[in-house]
Design a protein around this motif. Structure first.
Motif, PDB file in Angstrom:
ATOM      1  N   THR A 168      -9.057   3.484   1.770  1.00  0.00           N
ATOM      2  CA  THR A 168      -8.869   3.050   0.210  1.00  0.00           C
ATOM      3  C   THR A 168      -7.917   4.108  -0.004  1.00  0.00           C
ATOM      4  OG1 THR A 168     -10.264   5.061  -0.733  1.00  0.00           O
ATOM      5  CG2 THR A 168     -11.468   2.827   0.121  1.00  0.00           C
ATOM      6  N   ARG A 169      -7.147   2.981  -0.945  1.00  0.00           N
ATOM      7  CA  ARG A 169      -5.585   3.847  -1.308  1.00  0.00           C
ATOM      8  C   ARG A 169      -5.529   4.895  -2.464  1.00  0.00           C
ATOM      9  NH1 ARG A 169      -3.188  -2.283  -4.102  1.00  0.00           N
ATOM     10  NH2 ARG A 169      -3.248  -2.903  -2.602  1.00  0.00           N
TER      11      ARG A 169
ATOM     12  N   ASN B 292       0.453  -1.164   0.317  1.00  0.00           N
ATOM     13  CA  ASN B 292      -0.256   0.409  -0.038  1.00  0.00           C
ATOM     14  C   ASN B 292       0.735   1.320   0.057  1.00  0.00           C
ATOM     15  OD1 ASN B 292      -2.675  -1.850   0.044  1.00  0.00           O
ATOM     16  ND2 ASN B 292      -2.370  -1.459   2.025  1.00  0.00           N
ATOM     17  N   SER B 293       2.379   1.390   0.882  1.00  0.00           N
ATOM     18  CA  SER B 293       2.650   2.983   0.851  1.00  0.00           C
ATOM     19  C   SER B 293       3.262   2.721  -0.507  1.00  0.00           C
ATOM     20  CB  SER B 293       3.829   2.600   2.014  1.00  0.00           C
ATOM     21  OG  SER B 293       3.384   2.454   2.981  1.00  0.00           O
TER      22      SER B 293
ATOM     23  N   ALA C  80      -5.538  -0.872   3.739  1.00  0.00           N
ATOM     24  CA  ALA C  80      -5.107   0.465   2.953  1.00  0.00           C
ATOM     25  C   ALA C  80      -4.175   0.900   3.860  1.00  0.00           C
ATOM     26  CB  ALA C  80      -5.957   1.890   2.278  1.00  0.00           C
TER      27      ALA C  80
ATOM     28  N   THR D 166      -1.081   2.003   5.871  1.00  0.00           N
ATOM     29  CA  THR D 166       0.674   2.215   5.046  1.00  0.00           C
ATOM     30  C   THR D 166       1.103   1.079   5.993  1.00  0.00           C
ATOM     31  OG1 THR D 166       0.276   4.128   6.277  1.00  0.00           O
ATOM     32  CG2 THR D 166       0.291   3.718   3.249  1.00  0.00           C
TER      33      THR D 166
ATOM     34  N   THR E  71      -7.446   5.493   6.827  1.00  0.00           N
ATOM     35  CA  THR E  71      -6.866   4.124   6.925  1.00  0.00           C
ATOM     36  C   THR E  71      -7.571   2.774   8.389  1.00  0.00           C
ATOM     37  OG1 THR E  71      -4.762   3.697   7.088  1.00  0.00           O
ATOM     38  CG2 THR E  71      -5.394   4.507   5.403  1.00  0.00           C
TER      39      THR E  71
ATOM     40  N   SER F 244       0.785   4.173  -3.189  1.00  0.00           N
ATOM     41  CA  SER F 244      -0.409   4.789  -2.584  1.00  0.00           C
ATOM     42  C   SER F 244       1.651   6.216  -3.329  1.00  0.00           C
ATOM     43  CB  SER F 244      -0.374   5.606  -1.325  1.00  0.00           C
ATOM     44  OG  SER F 244       0.785   4.706  -0.105  1.00  0.00           O
TER      45      SER F 244
END
Length: 280
Positions: free
Chosen positions: A142-143, A77-78, A226, A228, A222, A81
């Motif tokens: 969400t991303r 996710n990181s 999502a 991070t 988040t 995004s």
């Protein structure tokens, strides 16, 4: 008879060269020591985490334990995004900076000031409006929601960092390209952007680091899907104790993409930051 005034010696002339090298080395070790400590703790067995001495039996158990939980998803996710926000910020911010640099409209300075104002408010001031809006638009956890937030704050940074680079490029080069028949976009893409390459690299790295290291917005906006990597590291702080080995391993992995990215563009990064500081 008056003696001529002797020239004043600089610090480098009054001290041997090796003294400056020693001071630089000491300062470098002080700065890098926390990173060295983090990396070596990530390889220590659980029973030797706080043992004295620099010698220990390295193990990968802390890294292997990370992939048994939610950390892999948070790490992905990181990456997604932060990369998406950086690409979009550069895509929209670079032309905007060029327009402010080359624009001849009277409100260009006021527009630049208003763009800077968006960076003045503390992030916590946007928490409640963003949270309510995201819940209403179904963007919470969400991303896409993270990318929008990172893009909002990175866009102003891109514009303000790139504008001095465009100001430093002589307009005569663009005028010569126009005389040769190039359109405005052709001149921008084929003449101006290559000359602003160091600035592009420096700006992209700083935007990526800003998004990658974000903790506050990722924590508020988040939950699980999502989340991070910086937020996932906090999950290793449990009621029964702190999992120092896993935290160190996760911190090392979070640090690696930024380090590798900076190494690949280090030539342009140093040049870009130096040129931007001189111009600014």
């Amino acid at each position: 008879m008056a003696h001529p005034t002797e020239p004043k010696l600089t610090w480098r002339q009054r001290h041997p060269k090796w003294l400056g090298d020693v001071v630089t080395l000491v300062l470098l070790l002080l700065v890098l020591y926390p990173l060295f400590w983090l990396v070596q703790v990530s390889f220590r067995p659980k029973e030797e985490l706080f043992a004295s001495g620099f010698f220990f039996t390295p193990t990968l158990e802390n890294y292997l334990a990370l992939w048994k939980g939610n950390f892999p998803l948070s790490f992905i996710n990181s990456i997604i995004s932060s990369t998406a926000a950086t690409v979009l910020a550069m895509l929209f911010g670079v032309p905007a900076a060029y327009a402010l640099s080359r624009g001849k409209f009277r409100s260009a300075r006021q527009i630049g000031l208003w763009i800077l104002v968006t960076r003045m408010a503390p992030p916590i001031a946007f928490t409640i409006p963003l949270y309510i809006t995201y819940r209403y638009l179904d963007l919470h956890d969400t991303r896409t929601g993270l990318v929008i937030v990172y893009l909002t704050f990175s866009l102003a940074l891109v514009i303000w960092m790139m504008k001095p680079f465009f100001d430093a490029i002589p307009r005569e080069l663009e005028e010569a390209a126009a005389i040769d028949g190039c359109t405005t976009w052709q001149t921008f893409l084929q003449v101006t952007l290559p000359l602003a390459g160091p600035g592009l690299a420096a700006t992209a790295v700083i935007c990526f680091i800003q998004s990658w290291n974000d903790f506050f917005f990722a924590l508020i906006l988040t939950r699980t899907q999502a989340s991070t990597a910086p937020v996932a590291i906090v999950g290793f702080i449990q009621f029964v104790g702190w999992e120092w080995g896993r935290m160190a391993a996760a911190g090392t992995l979070v640090m690696m993409p930024v380090v590798l990215f900076s190494i690949f563009v280090r030539k342009y990064l140093v040049h870009g930051l130096a040129a931007g500081s001189i111009k600014g």
